[in-house]
Design an enzyme around this catalytic site. Structure first.
Site, PDB file in Angstrom:
ATOM      1  N   CYS B 111     -18.326  26.614 122.906  1.00  0.00           N
ATOM      2  CA  CYS B 111     -17.665  27.345 124.007  1.00  0.00           C
ATOM      3  C   CYS B 111     -16.331  26.808 124.003  1.00  0.00           C
ATOM      4  CB  CYS B 111     -18.467  27.365 125.466  1.00  0.00           C
ATOM      5  SG  CYS B 111     -17.527  28.126 126.727  1.00  0.00           S
ATOM      6  N   CYS B 114     -14.877  27.029 128.280  1.00  0.00           N
ATOM      7  CA  CYS B 114     -15.597  26.136 128.978  1.00  0.00           C
ATOM      8  C   CYS B 114     -16.495  25.549 128.548  1.00  0.00           C
ATOM      9  CB  CYS B 114     -15.676  27.028 130.511  1.00  0.00           C
ATOM     10  SG  CYS B 114     -16.415  28.447 130.188  1.00  0.00           S
ATOM     11  N   SER B 115     -17.945  25.763 129.036  1.00  0.00           N
ATOM     12  CA  SER B 115     -18.911  25.184 128.585  1.00  0.00           C
ATOM     13  C   SER B 115     -20.124  26.049 128.779  1.00  0.00           C
ATOM     14  CB  SER B 115     -19.265  23.663 129.466  1.00  0.00           C
ATOM     15  OG  SER B 115     -19.479  23.921 130.631  1.00  0.00           O
ATOM     16  N   CYS B 116     -20.146  27.243 128.513  1.00  0.00           N
ATOM     17  CA  CYS B 116     -21.141  28.327 128.412  1.00  0.00           C
ATOM     18  C   CYS B 116     -22.438  27.776 127.515  1.00  0.00           C
ATOM     19  CB  CYS B 116     -20.811  29.655 128.050  1.00  0.00           C
ATOM     20  SG  CYS B 116     -19.573  30.665 129.190  1.00  0.00           S
TER      21      CYS B 116
END
Lengths: 96, 210
Positions: B111, B114-116
């Site tokens: 990702c 961000c941190s999906c």
């Protein structure tokens, strides 16, 4: 409380005070550690207390924790977790 | 856990409770008494944590796809619907796309923004998944990053990098390793780790004690 709540908890704890895990799975060495986690989650969800406030208490408790000789990371974490629950209660003037 | 329950099972541990255990029990009892929590609610949360969150969900999905070609087809056609068949989900806001590895094709997930992450099947992302170097380098130099994870792919392998977003999450479906013929789903699921489903590792045909 649903799986989405648990994901929210993970996000709220972030990288400052993440739940102890191995290969992505939670580490519980003893029954009381899982119960401590469940206690915190239910308390915050039922009372509507903020997870970011709890995280701050937890980060402070982890920093203040003095590990006993041979104490595991999970024991240290969940001891701090109980400290944080108590700190939150004191902030709300709940006598404990 | 009540003492009665332990007696019912005929399993009563003589080990005295440690001070921290007693403290945890006392705090729980106090909060139950004050009406802030209930024992049942805590039990339910523990059960959720034990059963519903973590890469074991994704591992069961992969194992099912390995043994059931029809399930594999449904999984590739509509990931969210297929994981719901196994009782997983809860992330209605995003689509789950399952990307299959094949001969000469390897997939990996990142990702960049961000941190999906597909948390209904993988639980919490590892800290490196959110790190800036992984997010940037997985796109610019995937071979080098995979090598750092200990994954050496043949030079002619096509590597596809999938960039997660709030709307679309990805799960890698690895190829079933040779040497696992005749294994049941449970044994298969045990070799499918979180890293395998992110695409930074491959499953190995080494039996794990379940």
């Amino acid at each position: 409380v649903s799986a989405a709540t648990l994901a929210k908890v993970d996000v709220a704890l972030g990288t400052d005070a993440p739940l102890p895990r191995a290969n992505g799975e939670l580490v519980f060495e003893e029954v009381w550690q899982g119960r401590a986690l469940g206690l915190g989650v239910v308390l915050l969800e039922r009372t509507g207390a903020s997870w970011s406030e709890f995280r701050d208490h937890l980060v402070a408790a982890i920093a203040a924790h003095v590990a006993a000789p041979g104490e595991s990371a999970a024991t240290a974490y969940y001891t701090a977790w109980l400290d944080a629950v108590e700190a939150l209660l004191r902030r709300r003037n709940v006598s404990i | 856990m009540s003492d009665d329950h332990e007696h019912d099972d005929g399993v009563h541990h003589e080990r005295p409770a440690s001070p921290i255990e007693l403290r945890a029990r006392a705090l729980e009892a106090l909060l139950v008494e004050k009406g802030f929590v209930s024992t049942d609610a805590i039990d339910a949360v523990i059960e959720l944590y034990e059963n519903d969150v973590g890469p074991q969900n994704g591992a069961k999905v992969v194992a099912r796809a390995w043994v059931d070609p029809a399930y594999r087809e449904r999984l590739l056609a509509d990931g969210a619907a297929a994981i719901a068949e196994l009782g997983y989900g809860g992330d209605e806001a995003s689509t789950l796309v399952v990307v299959p590895n094949g001969p000469g094709v390897h997939n990996a997930v990142v990702c960049t923004l961000c941190s999906c992450y597909p948390w209904p099947v993988l639980g919490l992302p590892p800290s490196w998944y959110k790190s800036a170097p992984y997010r940037a380098r997985m796109v610019s130099e995937p071979c080098a990053v995979l090598r750092e994870f200990g994954l050496e792919l043949p030079a002619d392998t096509t590597i596809r990098i999938w960039d997660s977003s709030a709307e679309v999450r990805y799960l890698v479906l690895p190829e079933r390793p040779a040497g696992t013929e005749g294994w049941d789903e449970k044994a298969l699921a045990a070799i499918v780790t979180r890293d395998v489903m992110i695409g930074v590792a491959l499953p190995a045909a080494e039996r794990k004690s379940a």
